[in-house]
Scaffold this active site. Structure first.
Site, PDB file in Angstrom:
ATOM      1  N   LYS A   7     -10.488 -17.112 -12.144  1.00  0.00           N
ATOM      2  CA  LYS A   7      -9.363 -16.458 -12.816  1.00  0.00           C
ATOM      3  C   LYS A   7      -9.609 -16.526 -14.323  1.00  0.00           C
ATOM      4  O   LYS A   7      -9.863 -17.606 -14.865  1.00  0.00           O
ATOM      5  CB  LYS A   7      -8.093 -17.230 -12.444  1.00  0.00           C
ATOM      6  CG  LYS A   7      -6.819 -16.459 -12.537  1.00  0.00           C
ATOM      7  CD  LYS A   7      -5.725 -17.360 -11.951  1.00  0.00           C
ATOM      8  CE  LYS A   7      -4.385 -16.756 -11.942  1.00  0.00           C
ATOM      9  NZ  LYS A   7      -3.365 -17.749 -11.575  1.00  0.00           N
TER      10      LYS A   7
HETATM   11  C1  E4P Z   1      -0.189 -16.359 -10.962  1.00  0.00           C
HETATM   12  O1  E4P Z   1      -1.297 -16.471 -10.530  1.00  0.00           O
HETATM   13  C2  E4P Z   1       0.499 -17.386 -11.771  1.00  0.00           C
HETATM   14  O2  E4P Z   1       0.032 -18.638 -11.351  1.00  0.00           O
HETATM   15  C3  E4P Z   1       1.977 -17.423 -11.591  1.00  0.00           C
HETATM   16  O3  E4P Z   1       2.430 -16.477 -10.654  1.00  0.00           O
HETATM   17  C4  E4P Z   1       2.795 -17.583 -12.828  1.00  0.00           C
HETATM   18  O4  E4P Z   1       4.142 -17.585 -12.484  1.00  0.00           O
HETATM   19  P1  E4P Z   1       5.300 -18.123 -13.447  1.00  0.00           P
HETATM   20  O5  E4P Z   1       5.677 -17.014 -14.369  1.00  0.00           O
HETATM   21  O6  E4P Z   1       6.424 -18.467 -12.523  1.00  0.00           O
HETATM   22  O7  E4P Z   1       4.755 -19.317 -14.167  1.00  0.00           O
END
Ligand code: E4P
Length: 217
Positions: free
Chosen positions: A83
């Site tokens: 990622k």
């Molecule tokens: C996606 O891969 C992220 O880890 C995640 O969905 C972030 O979500 P949040 O806005 O609740 O922190």
């Protein structure tokens, strides 16, 4: 639509994986920082539990660092998806890593142009953050509709991974719009199971059954 769990918590993964509903998982530095165990150990365990794609995020912010870290993360397990954040260096790193055959998830996507650029360089997934867009008074799901349309028109193989999910409504809207994946925290997945009429209905079935059994003796 595939369902991923968005967490760094092994107990949460285990509880939902054993039901058989998880297709993969996503993590991020904030989620892994909440856990006391070694992040590499956590990632290895999550890979074994979900037996599907598990996104692990780089923390380097420069191109060379992201590529180096990405290759290292990919070495943890065959299920790891690297990622990278959507920055110019992140997009460049995505191209290099994708050209090498790695699967890359470009995260922190907040506009259709960002998603399009990530897809152009071979991202396997783009992660638009719907909840964080809702938080600033816009409609996050509108972005999902735009990205799904653009990817369909361009016939990009990149999967739309709906992230920053806050409720079952996000999950259902993502499925209706044709998103490929939704990643949700355990709490939202738990909510997807619940309906009061199911609980009331089951209670009534069991009471009626018990009554009938008691009348027979
Ligand atoms: C996606 O891969 C992220 O880890 C995640 O969905 C972030 O979500 P949040 O806005 O609740 O922190």
């Amino acid at each position: 639509m595939k369902l991923f769990i968005d967490t760094g918590n092994l107990k949460e993964v285990e509880a939902l994986a054993q039901i058989g509903i998880l297709d993969g998982a996503t993590t991020n530095p904030s989620l892994l920082a909440k856990e006391s165990a070694d992040p590499r150990h956590i990632l290895t365990q999550i890979c074994a539990l979900v037996n599907g794609p598990v996104s692990a995020e780089v923390v380097a912010t420069d191109y060379a660092g992201m590529v180096r870290e990405g290759r290292d993360l990919a070495g943890i397990n065959e299920h790891i998806v690297i990622k990278v954040p959507f920055t110019k260096d992140g997009v460049r790193a995505c191209k290099t890593l994708a050209d090498e055959g790695h699967r890359v998830n470009v995260t922190l996507i907040f506009s259709a142009t960002q998603a399009w650029l990530a897809a152009k360089v071979g991202a396997a997934y783009v992660s638009p953050f719907v909840g964080r867009l809702d938080d600033i008074g816009t409609t996050g799901m509108t972005l999902i509709r735009e990205i799904v349309d653009i990817f369909d028109n361009a016939e990009f193989p990149t999967e739309v991974l709906v992230a920053s999910v806050r409720s079952p409504i996000h999950v259902i809207e993502a499925a209706r719009m044709g998103a490929d994946v939704v990643t949700a925290p355990a709490s939202v997945i738990e909510q997807c199971f619940k309906h009061p009429l199911t609980d009331i209905g089951l209670e009534r079935f069991l009471k009626d059954w018990e009554k009938a059994q008691a009348a027979r003796v």
